[in-house]
Design a protein around this motif. Structure first.
Motif, mmCIF file in Angstrom:
data_model
loop_
_atom_site.group_PDB
_atom_site.id
_atom_site.type_symbol
_atom_site.label_atom_id
_atom_site.label_comp_id
_atom_site.label_asym_id
_atom_site.label_seq_id
_atom_site.Cartn_x
_atom_site.Cartn_y
_atom_site.Cartn_z
ATOM 1 N N UNK A 257 0.669 -1.306 0.153
ATOM 2 C CA UNK A 257 -0.383 0.114 0.122
ATOM 3 C C UNK A 257 0.898 0.954 0.018
ATOM 4 N N UNK A 258 1.582 1.273 -0.826
ATOM 5 C CA UNK A 258 2.258 2.755 -1.346
ATOM 6 C C UNK A 258 1.408 3.810 -0.866
ATOM 7 N N UNK A 259 0.582 3.891 -0.958
ATOM 8 C CA UNK A 259 -0.509 5.059 -0.834
ATOM 9 C C UNK A 259 -0.111 6.013 0.568
ATOM 10 N N UNK A 260 -0.598 4.282 0.928
ATOM 11 C CA UNK A 260 -0.595 4.528 2.858
ATOM 12 C C UNK A 260 0.358 5.271 3.837
ATOM 13 N N UNK A 261 1.094 4.186 2.994
ATOM 14 C CA UNK A 261 2.168 4.507 3.248
ATOM 15 C C UNK A 261 2.819 5.809 3.031
ATOM 16 N N UNK A 262 3.029 6.345 2.046
ATOM 17 C CA UNK A 262 3.543 7.641 1.780
ATOM 18 C C UNK A 262 2.688 9.014 2.591
ATOM 19 N N UNK A 263 1.259 8.450 2.425
ATOM 20 C CA UNK A 263 0.780 10.232 3.545
ATOM 21 C C UNK A 263 0.621 10.144 4.979
ATOM 22 N N UNK A 264 1.229 8.634 5.452
ATOM 23 C CA UNK A 264 0.702 8.662 7.007
ATOM 24 C C UNK A 264 1.964 8.881 6.879
ATOM 25 N N UNK A 265 3.334 8.688 6.284
ATOM 26 C CA UNK A 265 4.966 9.220 6.942
ATOM 27 C C UNK A 265 5.855 10.200 6.351
ATOM 28 N N UNK A 266 4.817 10.756 5.241
ATOM 29 C CA UNK A 266 5.461 12.000 4.629
ATOM 30 C C UNK A 266 4.579 12.758 3.670
#
Length: 458
Positions: free
Chosen positions: A237-246
């Motif tokens: 889930x790259x999009x979830x990880x992107x907005x969660x962390x960055x």
């Protein structure tokens, strides 16, 4: 991050050779040139003919609405970026690049065969807008993949130079689009150009797309993605990880690009072309010479973009950007005083001065962005930052400029707007740490995941 837990294989992909890197650089230049030729042909036609052929029923508002359709596509760039980022981080950069190229070419070619408002009424502008939306989705997915193919293949000390390869596709696309239109206006009288000649550049996309597709299919997948695939470390889930962390990093990176994009869309969005050639406007210049002026400025933009990428390898991305913002601000302040003389030579000079700063704030962007995000979510990070920056910056820049001149009666208001966007880009750059040369492979994911935002502790 949510990743698969399969055991890590002992093998790694072989490093990219010099031949591989050159082939990738050539493929990214060709592919992005074709993509942006398609994108800019629409913007130029919107400034020159679409107001008369597709929005004639709107009277005095036809030009404003034509420019709105240029900006509408930007609203769909995030959709393209989300899709391309997800599939690019999951399944590879190369597949996404081939798909976006075909999608853009098909939409552009179909514009070339669309009936006009006089022929099918309201269906004509609606179909035109639909095809522009398809272009926006494609453009949203194109840039991130091209950037990562170039930068992730490059040796660490030459990332800026290799990363400039997809960047010069923008001025090359503008040069090609403006040059083709200028040649057609040189050969055809105005009535023939308005009747059918404007369709030729759109139909030429069929041949260009074939060349771009052939070249892109011959390149190897990014070595960073190959290693992620071998290690089974692709994020589910790259999009979830992107907005969660960055999420904060995405916003700052987007604002940095917005400062460049708003100014660039004075020509790539067709505003200067329309302002200078409008028979009801203050200048009323001939279409052909103005298009040749834009073509000349695209050559300057190309050169400064390429130089900026190489310079950033020597002095750092952030320092190159800071020089670029100052040069861009000088270009913004000089642009309209030179354009408003009505002299085609001075108009050309104003555009060329402007594009020096544009190149300096665009050439290092590919390598700068790639070095901001961790390997497993890098495609999503660079694509979405770019797409959001394009909405904030260039999406409606021509529309805003048109409305400002209409409201104030002077281009000084446009100059203030563009200067303000330049300052926003400068501030955003100051908020980021320079990570020139940081390792890009999955072995260094923990180092890459440290926030490059200066207001956060490393």
């Amino acid at each position: 991050m949510s990743k698969s837990v399969l055991p890590e294989p002992s093998s790694s992909p072989p490093p990219a050779t010099t031949s591989d890197r050159r082939r990738v650089a050539f493929a990214t230049v060709v592919g992005t040139t074709v993509e942006w030729y398609d994108f800019f042909i629409y913007a130029s036609a919107a400034a020159l003919v679409f107001d008369q052929l597709f929005f004639a029923g709107l009277g005095a508002n036809s030009t404003l609405v034509a420019f709105v359709t240029v900006g509408v596509s930007f609203l769909f760039r995030p959709l393209g970026a989300f899709l391309a980022g997800h599939f690019g981080d999951r399944y590879g950069r190369r597949r996404v690049l081939v798909l976006t190229l075909i999608l853009m070419g098909a939409a552009t070619t179909l514009v070339g065969v669309l009936p006009t408002f006089d022929q099918i009424g309201i269906a004509a502008p609606l179909l035109l807008i639909l095809l522009r939306i398809v272009q926006g989705v494609s453009a949203g997915g194109e840039w991130g993949g091209a950037v990562l193919m170039a930068v992730e293949h490059a040796p660490p000390k030459r990332r800026g130079l290799y990363g400039a390869s997809p960047q010069i596709g923008v001025p090359l696309g503008l040069l090609l689009a403006s040059g083709v239109l200028a040649l057609i206006t040189l050969v055809l009288p105005d009535d023939a150009f308005l009747s059918w000649g404007w369709r030729i550049p759109f139909l030429l996309s069929v041949a260009l797309i074939g060349v771009g597709h052939y070249v892109r299919r011959r390149v190897e997948e990014s070595p960073v993605f190959k290693e992620l695939a071998i290690r089974r470390e692709r994020t589910r889930t790259p999009l979830v990880q992107l907005f969660r962390r960055h999420s904060g990093l995405v916003l700052v990176a987007a604002l940095m690009f917005a400062g460049n994009n708003a100014v660039g869309y004075m020509t790539t969005g067709g505003y200067i072309q329309n302002y200078a050639t409008d028979p009801q406007g203050p200048l009323g210049l001939d279409r052909g010479p103005v298009l040749w002026a834009v073509t000349a400025s695209a050559a300057t933009w190309l050169l400064s973009t390429w130089i900026a990428g190489a310079v950033s390898d020597r002095i750092g991305r952030r320092r190159t950007y800071m020089i670029g913002w100052l040069a861009q601000l000088a270009g913004v302040l000089a642009l309209f005083p030179l354009v408003n003389t009505g002299d085609i030579g001075l108009l050309t000079l104003g555009l060329m001065i402007l594009t020096i700063g544009l190149g300096l704030t665009y050439g290092p962007q590919a390598s700068f962005y790639a070095e901001l995000f961790p390997a497993s979510i890098r495609f999503s990070g660079v694509s979405i930052s770019y797409a959001i920056g394009a909405i904030i910056g260039g999406a409606f820049a021509p529309t805003i400029a048109t409305a400002l001149v209409s409201a104030t009666g002077t281009t000084t208001s446009v100059m203030v707007y563009l200067a303000g966007m330049t300052v926003i880009g400068l501030i955003a750059t100051l908020l980021l740490r320079d990570r020139t040369g940081i390792p890009l492979g999955p072995d260094h994911e923990s180092e890459q995941a440290v926030s490059p935002l200066r207001f956060r502790k490393p």
